[in-house]
Design an enzyme around this catalytic site. Sequence first.
Site, PDB file in Angstrom:
ATOM      1  N   LYS A  65      31.802  24.465  51.115  1.00 11.77           N
ATOM      2  CA  LYS A  65      31.498  25.902  51.104  1.00 11.77           C
ATOM      3  C   LYS A  65      29.989  26.136  51.068  1.00 11.77           C
ATOM      4  CE  LYS A  65      34.000  29.032  48.687  1.00 11.77           C
ATOM      5  NZ  LYS A  65      34.436  30.031  47.701  1.00 11.77           N
ATOM      6  N   LYS A  77      31.865  20.558  40.299  1.00 13.15           N
ATOM      7  CA  LYS A  77      32.813  21.391  39.564  1.00 13.15           C
ATOM      8  C   LYS A  77      33.036  20.754  38.206  1.00 13.15           C
ATOM      9  CE  LYS A  77      35.599  24.966  40.350  1.00 13.15           C
ATOM     10  NZ  LYS A  77      35.373  26.155  41.174  1.00 13.15           N
ATOM     11  N   THR A 149      32.001  39.194  47.076  1.00 14.43           N
ATOM     12  CA  THR A 149      32.912  38.458  47.964  1.00 14.43           C
ATOM     13  C   THR A 149      33.592  39.407  48.956  1.00 14.43           C
ATOM     14  OG1 THR A 149      33.209  36.817  46.235  1.00 14.43           O
ATOM     15  CG2 THR A 149      34.850  36.834  47.985  1.00 14.43           C
TER      16      THR A 149
HETATM   17  P1  NAD Z   1      41.642  38.838  40.358  1.00 12.05           P
HETATM   18  O1  NAD Z   1      42.434  38.240  39.248  1.00 12.05           O
HETATM   19  O2  NAD Z   1      40.605  39.844  40.073  1.00 12.05           O
HETATM   20  O3  NAD Z   1      42.656  39.528  41.408  1.00 12.05           O
HETATM   21  C1  NAD Z   1      43.800  38.916  41.867  1.00 12.05           C
HETATM   22  C2  NAD Z   1      44.795  40.017  42.239  1.00 12.05           C
HETATM   23  O4  NAD Z   1      45.944  39.403  42.836  1.00 12.05           O
HETATM   24  C3  NAD Z   1      45.327  40.811  41.042  1.00 12.05           C
HETATM   25  O5  NAD Z   1      45.368  42.183  41.395  1.00 12.05           O
HETATM   26  C4  NAD Z   1      46.746  40.289  40.846  1.00 12.05           C
HETATM   27  O6  NAD Z   1      47.610  41.257  40.288  1.00 12.05           O
HETATM   28  C5  NAD Z   1      47.113  39.967  42.264  1.00 12.05           C
HETATM   29  N1  NAD Z   1      48.209  38.997  42.449  1.00 12.05           N
HETATM   30  C6  NAD Z   1      48.497  37.889  41.738  1.00 12.05           C
HETATM   31  N2  NAD Z   1      49.584  37.279  42.251  1.00 12.05           N
HETATM   32  C7  NAD Z   1      49.971  38.033  43.305  1.00 12.05           C
HETATM   33  C8  NAD Z   1      51.036  37.926  44.253  1.00 12.05           C
HETATM   34  N3  NAD Z   1      51.891  36.915  44.196  1.00 12.05           N
HETATM   35  N4  NAD Z   1      51.125  38.874  45.216  1.00 12.05           N
HETATM   36  C9  NAD Z   1      50.253  39.889  45.285  1.00 12.05           C
HETATM   37  N5  NAD Z   1      49.229  40.033  44.418  1.00 12.05           N
HETATM   38  C10 NAD Z   1      49.104  39.117  43.445  1.00 12.05           C
HETATM   39  O7  NAD Z   1      41.062  37.577  41.155  1.00 12.05           O
HETATM   40  P2  NAD Z   1      39.897  37.579  42.243  1.00 12.05           P
HETATM   41  O8  NAD Z   1      38.617  37.223  41.580  1.00 12.05           O
HETATM   42  O9  NAD Z   1      39.993  38.797  43.069  1.00 12.05           O
HETATM   43  O10 NAD Z   1      40.307  36.313  43.104  1.00 12.05           O
HETATM   44  C11 NAD Z   1      41.346  36.368  44.074  1.00 12.05           C
HETATM   45  C12 NAD Z   1      41.316  35.096  44.901  1.00 12.05           C
HETATM   46  O11 NAD Z   1      40.068  34.978  45.556  1.00 12.05           O
HETATM   47  C13 NAD Z   1      41.486  33.801  44.114  1.00 12.05           C
HETATM   48  O12 NAD Z   1      42.188  32.902  44.936  1.00 12.05           O
HETATM   49  C14 NAD Z   1      40.075  33.310  43.920  1.00 12.05           C
HETATM   50  O13 NAD Z   1      40.018  31.915  43.760  1.00 12.05           O
HETATM   51  C15 NAD Z   1      39.459  33.717  45.236  1.00 12.05           C
HETATM   52  N6  NAD Z   1      38.003  33.894  45.224  1.00 12.05           N
HETATM   53  C16 NAD Z   1      37.415  34.774  44.379  1.00 12.05           C
HETATM   54  C17 NAD Z   1      36.042  34.956  44.445  1.00 12.05           C
HETATM   55  C18 NAD Z   1      35.351  35.982  43.588  1.00 12.05           C
HETATM   56  O14 NAD Z   1      34.185  36.264  43.869  1.00 12.05           O
HETATM   57  N7  NAD Z   1      35.989  36.576  42.600  1.00 12.05           N
HETATM   58  C19 NAD Z   1      35.264  34.201  45.341  1.00 12.05           C
HETATM   59  C20 NAD Z   1      35.904  33.314  46.194  1.00 12.05           C
HETATM   60  C21 NAD Z   1      37.275  33.172  46.133  1.00 12.05           C
END
Ligand code: NAD
Length: 370
Positions: A65, A77, A149
């Site tokens: 990445k 990590k 993001t």
């Molecule tokens: P978050 O916890 O803020 O949001 C996740 C959302 O997904 C929540 O609203 C939750 O209710 C929902 N959810 C969980 N299971 C679900 C399902 N089965 N169906 C539908 N919705 C579901 O997390 P985030 O920070 O937004 O991260 C989301 C994804 O993005 C993760 O995979 C994380 O690794 C990835 N990610 C996040 C970032 C970041 O900057 N936060 C950066 C790169 C990747």
Amino acid sequence: MEDAFRFADDLGPARVIHVHEPSIGLRGTLVVDNVATGPSIGGLRMAPDVSTEECFRLARAMTLKNAAASLPHGGGKSVLYGDPAMPAERKESLVRAMACALGDCRDYIFGPDMGTDEVCMAWVKEEIGRSVGLPREIGGIPLDEIGATGFGLAHAAEVAVRFCDFELAGARVAVQGFGAVGIHAARFLAEKGAVLVAASDSRGATRNERGLDVEGLIEHKRSGKGVADWAGGEPLERDELIGVDCEIWVPAARPDAIREDNVDRLRAKLVVSGANIPATDAAERTLHERGVLNVPDFIANAGGVICAAVEYHGGGQAQAFETIEEKIRTNTEAVLEQARRRSVLPRRAAVDLAVERVRRAMDYRRWSIF
Ligand code: NAD
């Protein structure tokens, strides 16, 4: 010997360090995968069931990445064994001990990940002077608050539609996972003229073919309610989101959301990944064969780590947005262009681009990966 080197290949890992302090029950692992491009940046994950293998896979994902985003940082990590919901005092002593135990590993910069947050990063910074994802008061750029993001993802989508047969203005978008990434992806895509027609969270989904009121839905969600209760849409079962009629589908929840058993229900022409590993390999191949364009996760969702790198180098929020836009647009274009020219999956093109950058950096070094 065999066991200790079971992950080793020609890219890494350069170091695997296990730390242990029985007086407070500290058990943790650091994997520094490859630092040819610069000191590694990667999150500290806290969970009861982490493992060395998970840590290695996440460290390698960070190598790719960070290289794909052309950051001067390698991949690493760390994992800390424990329940992140433990009493705050105990968590603080474990995180501080983990930082101290790894304080002399100058080629690893701690960031937040599952189970850790900006407060944990402030503890790490105080102990060893090195972490990213800090609170604003001590120089951090709150990446989830500003939507780093989701902002990058919207730019990836804008570039990707040039490789599709529709325009972004008026394109219908469905977002799986209306959380930190999904909310901001929806907001920035709407600013570019796209129409959010469906969204889901862990409790359910909502749809409105004429378009959901994005700001209203965000307010509703922030008040603690589920998207399915939003009066401005028709409630759907959570997993029905995959079959919603739309042009762009944004996975922003869990790994493996698109699988062999549901890939045929996906109607979109473009998938832009917010979540990490949102599709199985087989499902990605099926999408490719059906002509659905897929912008790989580590290209589309690099906004967060780019923001962290800007913070580490002393930049502010405006510079973070500018850098995310520039890097994500350039890389999305390069990856999709290569994929088209070579008739390969965008993920293949993205991995090749990242590995090529890492290998070039390795050539400049006396040793290769450290
Ligand atoms: P978050 O916890 O803020 O949001 C996740 C959302 O997904 C929540 O609203 C939750 O209710 C929902 N959810 C969980 N299971 C679900 C399902 N089965 N169906 C539908 N919705 C579901 O997390 P985030 O920070 O937004 O991260 C989301 C994804 O993005 C993760 O995979 C994380 O690794 C990835 N990610 C996040 C970032 C970041 O900057 N936060 C950066 C790169 C990747």
